[in-house]
Write an enzyme that holds these catalytic residues in place. Sequence first.
Site, PDB file in Angstrom:
ATOM      1  CB  ALA A 261       2.253   8.285   1.167  1.00  0.00           C
TER       2      ALA A 261
ATOM      3  N   GLY B 151      -0.525   4.935  -2.091  1.00  0.00           N
ATOM      4  CA  GLY B 151      -1.828   5.680  -1.386  1.00  0.00           C
ATOM      5  C   GLY B 151      -2.545   5.763  -2.543  1.00  0.00           C
TER       6      GLY B 151
ATOM      7  CD  GLU C 120       2.451   0.908  -1.010  1.00  0.00           C
ATOM      8  OE1 GLU C 120       2.307  -0.196  -1.963  1.00  0.00           O
ATOM      9  OE2 GLU C 120       1.413   1.762  -0.838  1.00  0.00           O
TER      10      GLU C 120
ATOM     11  CD  GLU D 253      -2.654   1.702   0.255  1.00  0.00           C
ATOM     12  OE1 GLU D 253      -1.707   2.511   0.485  1.00  0.00           O
ATOM     13  OE2 GLU D 253      -2.667   1.144   1.480  1.00  0.00           O
TER      14      GLU D 253
END
Length: 265
Positions: free
Chosen positions: A67, A112, A135, A115
Amino acid sequence: MTLKNIILETIAPGIGIIKISRREALNALNTETLHEMKTALQDYAQNPEIRVVVLTGDGDKSFIAGADIAEMKDKSPDDGVIFSQLGHDVTKLLELMNKPTIAAVNGYALGGGTEMAIACDFILASDKAVFGQPEVGLGIIPGFGGTFRLAKYVGYPRAKELIYSGRRIKADEAYTIGLANHVYPAADFWTKVIELAQSISQQSFSAVSRTKQLMNEFSETSGLNFKLDAEAHAFGRLFGSADQKEGMGAFVEKRKPAFQGLKKE
Ligand code: CAA
């Protein structure tokens, strides 16, 4: 919708490619990109010409570097929840749509990025692929489904190790632990991806589609909405923490974070 951050290609019959294209940020996912992915996946789901969907990254360095940290840095806890839920909308489409989805991981797949890859039906990696969930080094947790989907691939102990440590792994280790189905040399990567995608697209679509639906029902999608909701709220709550400000501030300022320790959430 005008697409500014993704490229849609159909370079082989029946194969719909979604290429994340923000090379200046190593294809990191900001809000606009997530909205574009959502629209593209909804369109591909409806499009009878598309039988297999392939997700990849533009350029030869990155699949998706996570992200967008610069965008997330100043989010409030409520905004953190909303951002996580938007990511979940995209991962749910990848996981549950009526067509096979393949992650073609051509470089960095971090946070992300991993993910999005693990929301697909399976992962094909180039030998340049790098996976990881960094993260916790930013003062947050995986927020696009990593808290439970990673374990589906590699089992809980390995998923916990990867998430707690933030350790990055290369393609060969990803293959060894069952994260990637195949690793191909970067030079042959696209030929191999298209070859496999086409071999799937030539089967009975209704049989493949029904198999996907059943295999999802038999495996990990039970309680999906409960898990996603719990993750989104845990992810969002950390946006009120000193460690999140420090972790993301340090990334943007290109320095090491100095976390504060216990009870700073
Ligand atoms: N968000 C925003 N910008 C990013 C980014 C990200 N996730 N990843 C890379 N970039 C930007 C960098 O800031 C840099 O921009 P400038 O040129 O303007 O400085 C540019 O992309 C190139 O990156 P680097 O100079 O860092 O390239 P590198 O080759 O030295 O390192 C890298 C590559 C190891 C991938 C490194 O960029 C990196 O660690 N990126 C962050 C990875 C990360 O932590 N991802 C997780 C994000 S949090 C998340 O995803 C939460 C969630 O679960 C939803």
